[in-house]
Design an enzyme around this catalytic site. Structure first.
Site, PDB file in Angstrom:
ATOM      1  N   ARG A 229      -0.853   4.188  11.729  1.00 50.14           N
ATOM      2  CA  ARG A 229      -1.982   3.849  10.867  1.00 50.14           C
ATOM      3  C   ARG A 229      -2.587   2.515  11.304  1.00 50.14           C
ATOM      4  O   ARG A 229      -1.875   1.608  11.732  1.00 50.14           O
ATOM      5  CB  ARG A 229      -1.539   3.721   9.406  1.00 50.14           C
ATOM      6  N   HIS A 277      -8.620   9.063  15.920  1.00 45.43           N
ATOM      7  CA  HIS A 277      -7.643   9.497  14.909  1.00 45.43           C
ATOM      8  C   HIS A 277      -7.417  11.011  14.987  1.00 45.43           C
ATOM      9  O   HIS A 277      -7.582  11.724  13.997  1.00 45.43           O
ATOM     10  CB  HIS A 277      -8.080   9.076  13.497  1.00 45.43           C
TER      11      HIS A 277
HETATM   12  P1  NDP Z   1       8.472   9.850   8.029  1.00 47.34           P
HETATM   13  O1  NDP Z   1       8.376   9.477   6.594  1.00 47.34           O
HETATM   14  O2  NDP Z   1       9.235  11.076   8.398  1.00 47.34           O
HETATM   15  O3  NDP Z   1       9.147   8.637   8.849  1.00 47.34           O
HETATM   16  C1  NDP Z   1       8.796   7.303   8.633  1.00 47.34           C
HETATM   17  C2  NDP Z   1       9.708   6.404   9.453  1.00 47.34           C
HETATM   18  O4  NDP Z   1       9.235   5.062   9.343  1.00 47.34           O
HETATM   19  C3  NDP Z   1      11.168   6.406   8.936  1.00 47.34           C
HETATM   20  O5  NDP Z   1      12.068   6.350  10.001  1.00 47.34           O
HETATM   21  C4  NDP Z   1      11.225   5.106   8.125  1.00 47.34           C
HETATM   22  O6  NDP Z   1      12.506   4.494   8.052  1.00 47.34           O
HETATM   23  C5  NDP Z   1      10.316   4.227   8.964  1.00 47.34           C
HETATM   24  N1  NDP Z   1       9.836   3.093   8.154  1.00 47.34           N
HETATM   25  C6  NDP Z   1       9.096   3.110   7.023  1.00 47.34           C
HETATM   26  N2  NDP Z   1       8.896   1.875   6.557  1.00 47.34           N
HETATM   27  C7  NDP Z   1       9.536   1.042   7.419  1.00 47.34           C
HETATM   28  C8  NDP Z   1       9.728  -0.356   7.480  1.00 47.34           C
HETATM   29  N3  NDP Z   1       9.223  -1.172   6.549  1.00 47.34           N
HETATM   30  N4  NDP Z   1      10.464  -0.861   8.495  1.00 47.34           N
HETATM   31  C9  NDP Z   1      11.003  -0.054   9.420  1.00 47.34           C
HETATM   32  N5  NDP Z   1      10.868   1.296   9.434  1.00 47.34           N
HETATM   33  C10 NDP Z   1      10.142   1.835   8.433  1.00 47.34           C
HETATM   34  O7  NDP Z   1       6.990   9.899   8.576  1.00 47.34           O
HETATM   35  P2  NDP Z   1       6.422  10.778   9.794  1.00 47.34           P
HETATM   36  O8  NDP Z   1       7.249  10.523  10.986  1.00 47.34           O
HETATM   37  O9  NDP Z   1       6.214  12.183   9.374  1.00 47.34           O
HETATM   38  O10 NDP Z   1       4.947  10.140   9.961  1.00 47.34           O
HETATM   39  C11 NDP Z   1       4.759   8.773  10.243  1.00 47.34           C
HETATM   40  C12 NDP Z   1       3.302   8.386  10.070  1.00 47.34           C
HETATM   41  O11 NDP Z   1       2.517   8.902  11.141  1.00 47.34           O
HETATM   42  C13 NDP Z   1       2.602   8.942   8.837  1.00 47.34           C
HETATM   43  O12 NDP Z   1       2.930   8.210   7.680  1.00 47.34           O
HETATM   44  C14 NDP Z   1       1.146   8.773   9.205  1.00 47.34           C
HETATM   45  O13 NDP Z   1       0.673   7.518   8.789  1.00 47.34           O
HETATM   46  C15 NDP Z   1       1.150   8.839  10.734  1.00 47.34           C
HETATM   47  N6  NDP Z   1       0.455  10.026  11.240  1.00 47.34           N
HETATM   48  C16 NDP Z   1      -0.610   9.855  12.092  1.00 47.34           C
HETATM   49  C17 NDP Z   1      -1.282  10.943  12.599  1.00 47.34           C
HETATM   50  C18 NDP Z   1      -2.389  10.779  13.564  1.00 47.34           C
HETATM   51  O14 NDP Z   1      -3.054  11.768  13.905  1.00 47.34           O
HETATM   52  N7  NDP Z   1      -2.647   9.595  14.081  1.00 47.34           N
HETATM   53  C19 NDP Z   1      -0.893  12.308  12.240  1.00 47.34           C
HETATM   54  C20 NDP Z   1       0.229  12.377  11.362  1.00 47.34           C
HETATM   55  C21 NDP Z   1       0.867  11.275  10.885  1.00 47.34           C
HETATM   56  P3  NDP Z   1      13.763   5.248   7.375  1.00 47.34           P
HETATM   57  O15 NDP Z   1      14.182   6.261   8.408  1.00 47.34           O
HETATM   58  O16 NDP Z   1      14.763   4.176   7.199  1.00 47.34           O
HETATM   59  O17 NDP Z   1      13.259   5.855   6.104  1.00 47.34           O
HETATM   60  C1  OXD Z   2      -2.036  12.608   8.854  1.00 50.82           C
HETATM   61  C2  OXD Z   2      -3.101  12.202   9.800  1.00 50.82           C
HETATM   62  O1  OXD Z   2      -1.541  11.769   8.112  1.00 50.82           O
HETATM   63  O2  OXD Z   2      -3.747  13.094  10.404  1.00 50.82           O
HETATM   64  O3  OXD Z   2      -1.686  13.799   8.860  1.00 50.82           O
HETATM   65  O4  OXD Z   2      -3.325  11.003   9.987  1.00 50.82           O
END
Ligand code: NDP
Ligand code: OXD
Length: 314
Positions: A229, A277
């Protein structure tokens, strides 16, 4: 009983058609048209306007139409009902393709060869690093981070990852929490951000982080790939660090303001690759099928899958 489509950007009618196909027993209504607020049991949202989900007395669940849920938490009047997000193998694979593509472009020095081709320059350069010489650090060990890590490891990259809570994955050096961040950065040539946007991750990708990345690696300087993000990046610091050589390249799929303004320096900076994006598009049919499955679960008294933890914000 109805499902409310609450979105401000996408084409509502195509979503209505898809939802009708997979949820024939529900009325599918949308913001901007008259509907009975008391009949709305479910809402499917992508960046709904603030307050649009308030005053729905029968609402049982909100479904994010994407993997991220930061767009929901921007609404201070978001109802206190369970929230589920998209976890979909197609989306996950697309994200890993994006990450692998940009790591491979860096590894195989493709930008240099593109420049040389434009100049008709044949330079017989045999100094190619191997994937095992390049350390990739993934911020986030969730659905997307772990899939990308596995695929990069299969390509031979030297991968590590960082998460909020400690995680153990065979063959993947893992770091956690603020105290793990320094050692993680110190062994990273390509920093890949796949963190959710939360108050804790806000502005994390800043000068302080970039200056801790590994120096002397085989790519000639640290690189950043942000497909998480825009709120996680300090854009002024990214540009300054690129100008000063603290960063060698930044591949950015997400921005603080989207769409990226035409006047942004990111468009023209030679050290920046911009994508709009779309690192991992969510396939609408797959999302509607996922939501229909979730509604089926709720109606059978089963819990939601991929439920969001409000306290953590992801
Ligand atoms: P998940 O919820 O499965 O994983 C999030 C990860 O981030 C976890 O490992 C979590 O830690 C870690 N995390 C969260 N907060 C912190 C922190 N403060 N410090 C360290 N680690 C942290 O999410 P996804 O993998 O499914 O997706 C991640 C992000 O990708 C989405 O939230 C979205 O914003 C973005 N995205 C972007 C897209 C694009 O097209 N550009 C498409 C889809 C998603 P823990 O394992 O300890 O919980
Ligand atoms: C999502 C994205 O969050 O596309 O799925 O960014």
């Amino acid at each position: 009983m109805s499902l409310l489509i609450a979105m401000s950007q996408w084409d509502v009618e195509s979503w209505r058609e898809r939802f009708r196909r997979v949820l024939p027993g529900l009325d599918i209504v949308a913001l901007g048209e008259p509907f009975d607020r008391r009949a709305v049991r479910y809402a499917a949202s992508w960046k709904h306007p603030e307050g649009a989900l308030a005053g729905l007395p029968a609402l049982e669940a909100v479904f994010s139409l994407g993997a991220g849920v930061d767009h929901l938490f921007r609404d201070p009047r978001l109802p206190d009902v369970p929230i589920a997000r998209v976890v979909d193998p197609d989306l996950t694979s697309r994200m890993s393709e994006y990450v692998a593509l940009h790591c491979l472009i860096a590894l195989r020095q493709q930008r240099r060869y593109d420049r040389q081709q434009r100049l008709a320059q044949w330079i017989d350069d045999r100094d190619q690093p191997a994937a095992r010489d390049v350390r990739v650090g993934i911020l986030g060990m969730g659905v997307l981070g772990l899939d990308a890590a596995g695929k990069l490891m299969a390509l031979g990259f030297d991968v590590a990852a960082w998460s909020r809570t400690p995680r153990q994955v065979e063959g993947l050096p893992s770091f956690a929490g603020p105290e793990g961040l320094g050692p993680f950065l110190a062994r990273t040539d390509i920093l890949v951000n796949l963190l959710p946007a939360t108050p804790e991750t806000e502005g994390l990708l800043d000068r302080r982080v970039f200056t801790q990345l590994a120096r002397g690696g085989r790519l000639g300087g640290p690189m950043l790939i942000n497909a998480g993000r825009g709120a996680t990046q300090n854009e002024t610091d990214i540009l300054a660090c690129l100008d000063e050589g603290v960063l060698r390249h930044a591949t950015l799929d997400v921005f603080r303001e989207e769409p990226l303004d035409a006047s942004s320096r990111f468009w023209t900076h030679p050290g920046v690759t911009v994508t709009p994006h779309n690192a991992a598009m969510s396939a609408p049919d797959a999302i509607c099928a996922l939501i229909a499955r979730q509604i089926g679960r709720l109606e059978r008294g089963l819990p939601l899958e991929h439920e969001v933890d409000r306290a953590r914000g992801y």
